[in-house]
Write a protein that holds these residues in place. Structure first.
Motif, PDB file in Angstrom:
ATOM      1  N   ASN A 169      78.091  53.268  91.432  1.00  7.37           N
ATOM      2  CA  ASN A 169      78.563  52.710  92.696  1.00  7.37           C
ATOM      3  C   ASN A 169      77.589  51.717  93.320  1.00  7.37           C
ATOM      4  N   ALA A 170      76.366  52.172  93.585  1.00  7.45           N
ATOM      5  CA  ALA A 170      75.393  51.304  94.248  1.00  7.45           C
ATOM      6  C   ALA A 170      74.975  50.133  93.367  1.00  7.45           C
ATOM      7  N   GLU A 171      74.856  50.389  92.067  1.00 10.86           N
ATOM      8  CA  GLU A 171      74.395  49.345  91.157  1.00 10.86           C
ATOM      9  C   GLU A 171      75.530  48.676  90.374  1.00 10.86           C
ATOM     10  N   GLY A 172      76.751  49.174  90.562  1.00  7.86           N
ATOM     11  CA  GLY A 172      77.905  48.520  89.955  1.00  7.86           C
ATOM     12  C   GLY A 172      78.092  48.729  88.466  1.00  7.86           C
ATOM     13  N   MET A 173      77.435  49.738  87.913  1.00  6.44           N
ATOM     14  CA  MET A 173      77.556  49.988  86.469  1.00  6.44           C
ATOM     15  C   MET A 173      78.744  50.910  86.193  1.00  6.44           C
ATOM     16  N   VAL A 174      79.952  50.383  86.428  1.00 10.90           N
ATOM     17  CA  VAL A 174      81.161  51.197  86.275  1.00 10.90           C
ATOM     18  C   VAL A 174      81.526  51.423  84.808  1.00 10.90           C
ATOM     19  N   ASN A 175      80.734  50.865  83.903  1.00 16.47           N
ATOM     20  CA  ASN A 175      80.972  51.142  82.473  1.00 16.47           C
ATOM     21  C   ASN A 175      80.340  52.465  82.043  1.00 16.47           C
ATOM     22  N   ILE A 176      79.651  53.137  82.961  1.00 20.11           N
ATOM     23  CA  ILE A 176      79.066  54.441  82.656  1.00 20.11           C
ATOM     24  C   ILE A 176      80.168  55.504  82.637  1.00 20.11           C
ATOM     25  N   GLU A 177      80.205  56.270  81.546  1.00 15.69           N
ATOM     26  CA  GLU A 177      81.170  57.353  81.384  1.00 15.69           C
ATOM     27  C   GLU A 177      80.413  58.658  81.172  1.00 15.69           C
ATOM     28  N   LEU A 178      81.049  59.771  81.440  1.00 18.40           N
ATOM     29  CA  LEU A 178      80.386  61.069  81.339  1.00 18.40           C
ATOM     30  C   LEU A 178      80.803  61.816  80.085  1.00 18.40           C
ATOM     31  N   VAL A 179      79.858  62.552  79.529  1.00 17.16           N
ATOM     32  CA  VAL A 179      80.128  63.462  78.419  1.00 17.16           C
ATOM     33  C   VAL A 179      79.651  64.847  78.848  1.00 17.16           C
ATOM     34  N   ILE A 180      80.539  65.817  78.801  1.00 17.68           N
ATOM     35  CA  ILE A 180      80.233  67.160  79.284  1.00 17.68           C
ATOM     36  C   ILE A 180      79.882  68.065  78.111  1.00 17.68           C
ATOM     37  N   PRO A 181      78.667  68.622  78.111  1.00 15.25           N
ATOM     38  CA  PRO A 181      78.244  69.493  77.008  1.00 15.25           C
ATOM     39  C   PRO A 181      78.624  70.950  77.222  1.00 15.25           C
ATOM     40  N   PHE A 182      78.689  71.675  76.143  1.00 13.50           N
ATOM     41  CA  PHE A 182      78.843  73.128  76.150  1.00 13.50           C
ATOM     42  C   PHE A 182      79.957  73.613  77.071  1.00 13.50           C
ATOM     43  N   VAL A 183      81.158  73.225  76.723  1.00 13.09           N
ATOM     44  CA  VAL A 183      82.354  73.679  77.439  1.00 13.09           C
ATOM     45  C   VAL A 183      82.955  74.810  76.607  1.00 13.09           C
ATOM     46  N   ARG A 184      82.780  76.031  77.055  1.00 13.50           N
ATOM     47  CA  ARG A 184      83.151  77.184  76.229  1.00 13.50           C
ATOM     48  C   ARG A 184      84.655  77.462  76.193  1.00 13.50           C
ATOM     49  N   THR A 185      85.327  77.268  77.317  1.00 12.12           N
ATOM     50  CA  THR A 185      86.737  77.672  77.426  1.00 12.12           C
ATOM     51  C   THR A 185      87.546  76.592  78.126  1.00 12.12           C
ATOM     52  N   LEU A 186      88.858  76.743  78.069  1.00 12.75           N
ATOM     53  CA  LEU A 186      89.736  75.817  78.775  1.00 12.75           C
ATOM     54  C   LEU A 186      89.542  75.928  80.286  1.00 12.75           C
ATOM     55  N   SER A 187      89.276  77.131  80.761  1.00 18.50           N
ATOM     56  CA  SER A 187      89.057  77.302  82.204  1.00 18.50           C
ATOM     57  C   SER A 187      87.786  76.584  82.643  1.00 18.50           C
ATOM     58  N   GLU A 188      86.781  76.556  81.761  1.00 16.25           N
ATOM     59  CA  GLU A 188      85.565  75.800  82.091  1.00 16.25           C
ATOM     60  C   GLU A 188      85.854  74.300  82.123  1.00 16.25           C
ATOM     61  N   SER A 189      86.841  73.860  81.353  1.00 12.77           N
ATOM     62  CA  SER A 189      87.244  72.451  81.402  1.00 12.77           C
ATOM     63  C   SER A 189      87.738  72.110  82.799  1.00 12.77           C
TER      64      SER A 189
END
Length: 296
Positions: A154-174
């Motif tokens: 937001n502040a620096e305008g780098m909207v090409n940054i995407e997130l990767v979520i590690p160690f998601v054990r279950t669908l409920s954790e999703s």
């Protein structure tokens, strides 16, 4: 499946240190926030948030490292934000995938202030990823990670940054992580924010079609899949002879994840640090239409 015996894999880097950015030929495939914070900051996240809980000597060490930033939290956020901005700029508009912290507690044991984190009997299968983000004691550290992403995007305008979520054990954790991110102002889809799942667990591969209902893409970590599929401790030298990313069980899991991503029409990346020692795996990936691998 195609016949690509004459083709070669392309390799992207796992960004773990800002020194890599000095290389003009550096092609970033994934940023490890764990490794980046350890190499750049060197302070345990809990010590950043709860500096007052350290003894006087270590409090002073943390404050000295923070320097002109004053508050350790500002030092932590500012330095890591700058690193992500530099990496995002290097991508020239292409997506920069950033993996949030997912390492086990043992990997943080040498950091300044690590005594604030509880010791675990089995850290590899302990409080990691989403279960850690949701833990009350960790909430302050999770908020700092989110602040880093928000400032960079937001502040620096780098909207090409995407997130990767590690160690998601279950669908409920999703569902949990999507909600936790939204609470911090990182709503999936808002301003184009994409959130991917790190496929590290056999459950992620076996139920990839269902996990992908919560995420915009998948990043398959073949090494981690192998560790959990074969029950190996990768840090135990006595078991190193058993580590084999070309194992049939591992490839079956990878194939399941690849197929689910293709069926869902969502992007899929592959990470493995042993690819150069695995010619069979190289051929297998090419035969399954994977032409790019992220490695160190």
């Amino acid at each position: 499946m195609t016949n690509r015996t004459q083709a070669e894999l392309n390799y992207l880097e796992l960004l773990t240190n800002t020194a890599q950015l000095a290389n003009e030929d550096c092609s970033i495939g994934l940023v490890s926030l764990d490794a980046l914070s350890q190499s750049l900051i060197g302070i345990h996240p809990y010590a950043v948030v709860n500096t007052h809980q350290l003894d006087d000597k270590k409090q002073q060490e943390v404050l000295e490292l923070a320097g002109e930033h004053g508050a350790p939290s500002e030092y932590y956020v500012s330095e890591l934000t700058n690193a992500l901005v530099s990496a995002a700029q290097k991508m020239k508009g292409k997506p920069l995938k950033v993996k949030l912290s997912g390492a086990d507690s043992h990997t943080r044991s040498e950091l300044l202030g690590s005594e604030l984190e509880n010791k675990e009997i089995n850290p590899v299968i302990g409080l990691r990823g989403v279960s850690r983000f949701a833990e009350k004691k960790h909430r302050g550290s999770f908020e700092l990670e989110c602040e880093i992403i928000k400032r960079a995007r937001n502040a620096e305008g780098m909207v090409n940054i995407e997130l990767v979520i590690p160690f998601v054990r279950t669908l409920s954790e999703s569902a949990t992580i999507i909600d936790l991110l939204a609470e911090q102002g990182l709503c999936r889809g808002a301003d184009g924010l994409k959130v991917h799942i790190m496929c590290e667990l056999p459950a992620n591969a076996l139920l990839a079609d269902k996990f992908l209902q919560y995420f915009d893409g998948i990043v398959i970590d073949i090494d981690q899949l192998g560790q959990f599929a074969l029950g190996l401790d990768q840090s135990n030298a006595s078991l190193s002879y058993l580590h084999d990313d070309q194992n049939e069980a591992i490839l079956s899991l990878v194939q399941q994840a690849l197929k689910s991503a293709a069926n869902a029409g969502k992007p899929c990346d592959v990470v493995t640090h042993f690819i150069h020692q695995a010619p069979k795996l190289q051929r297998w990936l090419l035969e399954h239409d994977v032409d790019t691998v992220i490695c160190q």
